[in-house]
Enzyme design. Structure first.
Site, PDB file in Angstrom:
ATOM      1  N   GLU A  56      -7.946  -3.979   5.486  1.00  0.00           N
ATOM      2  CA  GLU A  56      -7.893  -3.850   4.107  1.00  0.00           C
ATOM      3  C   GLU A  56      -6.714  -4.652   3.391  1.00  0.00           C
ATOM      4  O   GLU A  56      -7.081  -4.985   2.252  1.00  0.00           O
ATOM      5  CB  GLU A  56      -7.639  -2.312   3.745  1.00  0.00           C
ATOM      6  CG  GLU A  56      -8.668  -1.310   4.123  1.00  0.00           C
ATOM      7  CD  GLU A  56      -8.352  -0.102   4.562  1.00  0.00           C
ATOM      8  OE1 GLU A  56      -7.726   0.209   5.702  1.00  0.00           O
ATOM      9  OE2 GLU A  56      -8.769   0.869   3.874  1.00  0.00           O
ATOM     10  N   HIS A  91     -12.410   4.081   0.167  1.00  0.00           N
ATOM     11  CA  HIS A  91     -12.402   3.128   1.198  1.00  0.00           C
ATOM     12  C   HIS A  91     -13.163   1.729   0.919  1.00  0.00           C
ATOM     13  O   HIS A  91     -13.684   1.296   2.003  1.00  0.00           O
ATOM     14  CB  HIS A  91     -13.011   3.924   2.517  1.00  0.00           C
ATOM     15  CG  HIS A  91     -12.233   5.066   3.142  1.00  0.00           C
ATOM     16  ND1 HIS A  91     -12.567   6.114   3.585  1.00  0.00           N
ATOM     17  CD2 HIS A  91     -10.972   5.047   3.199  1.00  0.00           C
ATOM     18  CE1 HIS A  91     -11.874   6.903   4.053  1.00  0.00           C
ATOM     19  NE2 HIS A  91     -10.635   6.536   3.862  1.00  0.00           N
ATOM     20  N   ARG A 149      -2.751  -1.957  -3.181  1.00  0.00           N
ATOM     21  CA  ARG A 149      -3.852  -1.145  -3.211  1.00  0.00           C
ATOM     22  C   ARG A 149      -3.534   0.115  -4.283  1.00  0.00           C
ATOM     23  O   ARG A 149      -2.597   0.506  -4.107  1.00  0.00           O
ATOM     24  CB  ARG A 149      -3.769  -0.363  -1.758  1.00  0.00           C
ATOM     25  CG  ARG A 149      -4.929   0.267  -1.585  1.00  0.00           C
ATOM     26  CD  ARG A 149      -4.630   1.075  -0.199  1.00  0.00           C
ATOM     27  NE  ARG A 149      -6.003   1.568   0.127  1.00  0.00           N
ATOM     28  CZ  ARG A 149      -6.218   1.893   1.367  1.00  0.00           C
ATOM     29  NH1 ARG A 149      -5.530   1.776   2.231  1.00  0.00           N
ATOM     30  NH2 ARG A 149      -7.332   2.674   1.595  1.00  0.00           N
ATOM     31  N   ASN A 197       0.858  -1.255  -0.022  1.00  0.00           N
ATOM     32  CA  ASN A 197       0.017   0.008   0.148  1.00  0.00           C
ATOM     33  C   ASN A 197       0.853   1.117   0.028  1.00  0.00           C
ATOM     34  O   ASN A 197       1.356   1.602   1.194  1.00  0.00           O
ATOM     35  CB  ASN A 197      -0.958   0.185   1.300  1.00  0.00           C
ATOM     36  CG  ASN A 197      -1.872   1.122   1.354  1.00  0.00           C
ATOM     37  OD1 ASN A 197      -1.795   1.998   0.595  1.00  0.00           O
ATOM     38  ND2 ASN A 197      -2.413   1.332   2.398  1.00  0.00           N
ATOM     39  N   ARG A 217      -8.592  16.831   5.842  1.00  0.00           N
ATOM     40  CA  ARG A 217      -9.640  17.352   4.624  1.00  0.00           C
ATOM     41  C   ARG A 217     -10.813  17.784   5.395  1.00  0.00           C
ATOM     42  O   ARG A 217     -11.405  17.288   6.402  1.00  0.00           O
ATOM     43  CB  ARG A 217      -9.556  16.084   3.919  1.00  0.00           C
ATOM     44  CG  ARG A 217      -8.620  16.026   3.001  1.00  0.00           C
ATOM     45  CD  ARG A 217      -8.567  14.497   2.319  1.00  0.00           C
ATOM     46  NE  ARG A 217      -7.820  13.367   3.073  1.00  0.00           N
ATOM     47  CZ  ARG A 217      -8.039  12.131   2.591  1.00  0.00           C
ATOM     48  NH1 ARG A 217      -9.181  11.690   1.780  1.00  0.00           N
ATOM     49  NH2 ARG A 217      -7.443  11.158   3.515  1.00  0.00           N
TER      50      ARG A 217
END
Ligand code: ADP
Length: 394
Positions: free
Chosen positions: A379, A181, A93, A9, A241
């Site tokens: 994940e 996500h 990923r 990732n 964010r």
């Protein structure tokens, strides 16, 4: 000789990885999990085994200058750690799969070209995701690779959920809501039949609350709506964010304040959200319990916005049977979970105060109309599973 699957990732300043071992006739078992952080500044390699014991922690300053160097350092560490082992496959990923990739794919040169075309849709992430795919292809050409996308799980949403209501000529260039996500939501959906069978086929709102944060509405285990859209800037308040803001504000940054595109990008991705409101930190741990009024305002806004969006997703689902909390904040902060549930109590949530500290279980009372759960996401395991399945390894 042992056989392994490598999961990668890669981001702009960090390279996270997991090594899974193939067990005979069974699922992948985690061997190690680690990262190279601080790429471009002060890189450090660290890794732990499956029980959390540290395997390595060392500075790579002077030897690693960029993403390529980080991959070389990782390859060297893997060779020393797993000498004699075979890597059967590498799973990556990849943040953007566009409209085309509704599921993971085995990487070919043609696929890499397709992924490059999506760089304009995710300029901060996609190039970093593609780089390790190319590095593995160059240095370990015999290792098959699989790309797993953060967007795939959301494909198949109703047309109205994907729509951005701008002129058709603009939409034709790929301007639509993609959602992100997805690997986290897919993992949660995959474990519901075992972890929470009573809600697995129902209306579930999953709250992935980490440094990036979003909600996903699941019906019968499928995504029908999510709060992230064209980019990972929409929806909930995040570490750095802002989440949803009136687009007129962005015009004001350009036209009123004369900011450059680069400056606006930095404000939107790096300086807003919890950090922007508090002026203190992007890390929820620094803000909860901090008496500074701006820290409190940041936490209050995070909760307000999450509860507001839970209401929106409940409306899309026509009601909710359950809420699932996951990721860094969702899994580890009983305070934030409690406050979000209090703000969403009108849905019919009755929290079990004794259970709210728990992780990996139901935290609402048996009579609660909407049940509430804390389920750790994974994940990387989702990527390993896809890689194993697509390569015929498991
Ligand atoms: P990502 O994978 O998006 O980087 P994570 O899911 O690992 O993020 O979440 C990281 C965030 O989780 C941290 O920035 C921190 O704000 C939050 N976090 C972790 N532990 C706790 C805790 N005990 N209480 C509150 N927040 C926490």
């Amino acid at each position: 000789m042992y056989d392994y699957c490598l999961v990668v990732n890669a981001g702009s300043s960090s390279l996270k990885f997991c090594v899974y071992q193939q067990t005979t006739g069974g699922p992948w078992s985690l061997e190690s999990r680690g990262q190279i952080e601080g790429i471009g500044t002060a890189p450090v390699l660290s890794a732990r085994d499956a029980s959390g014991q540290s395997l390595v922690k060392r500075s790579l300053e002077g030897t690693v200058r960029d993403g390529r160097g980080a991959l070389d350092a990782l390859a060297e560490w893997l060779r020393s750690m797993y000498a004699g082992g075979r890597i059967l496959g590498a799973g990556h990923r990849v943040v953007h799969g566009g409209a085309r990739f509704a599921s993971p794919v085995v990487v070919t040169p043609e696929i890499v070209e397709e992924l490059r075309k999506l760089i304009p849709l995710a300029p901060l992430h996609q190039p970093h995701n593609i780089a390790p795919i190319e590095a593995v292809r160059e240095r370990m050409p015999d290792v098959p690779q699989v790309a797993c996308f953060d967007t795939s799980f959301h494909r198949g949403q109703p047309a109205v959920a994907e729509l951005i209501p701008l002129p058709a000529s603009i939409r034709a260039g790929g301007v639509q809501r993609y959602g992100f996500h997805g690997l986290s939501y897919e993992y949660i959906a995959s474990i519901l039949p075992e972890a929470a069978p009573e809600i697995a086929h129902g209306r579930v709102i999953v709250a992935h609350l980490g440094s990036g944060a979003s909600l996903c509405a699941l019906r019968d285990g499928k995504s029908i709506e999510s709060t992230l859209g064209f980019t990972a800037l929409d929806g909930l308040c995040m570490g750095t964010r802002a989440g949803s803001v009136d687009p007129g504000v962005i015009l004001h940054l350009f036209q009123g304040l004369g900011m450059s595109p680069q400056e606006v990008e930095t404000v939107l991705y790096k300086k807003s959200g919890l950090l922007g409101i508090s002026g203190i930190s992007n890390d929820m741990r620094d803000l909860i319990g901090n008496p500074d009024p701006n820290a409190q305002l940041a936490v209050d806004y995070f909760i307000y916005q999450t509860a507001k969006m839970i209401g929106a997703l409940a409306s899309v689902l026509g009601g909710a049977d359950a809420i699932v909390f996951t990721a860094g904040i969702g899994e580890n902060s009983p305070d934030i979970r409690r406050r979000i549930c209090q703000s969403s109590a009108w849905l019919g949530i009755d929290l079990d105060e004794a259970a709210t500290q728990a992780k990996g279980s139901r935290i609402s009372k048996p009579q609660s109309k909407v049940s509430v759960w804390v389920l750790p996401t994974n994940e990387e395991l989702m990527i390993a599973r896809h890689t194993g399945r697509l390569l015929g390894l498991i």
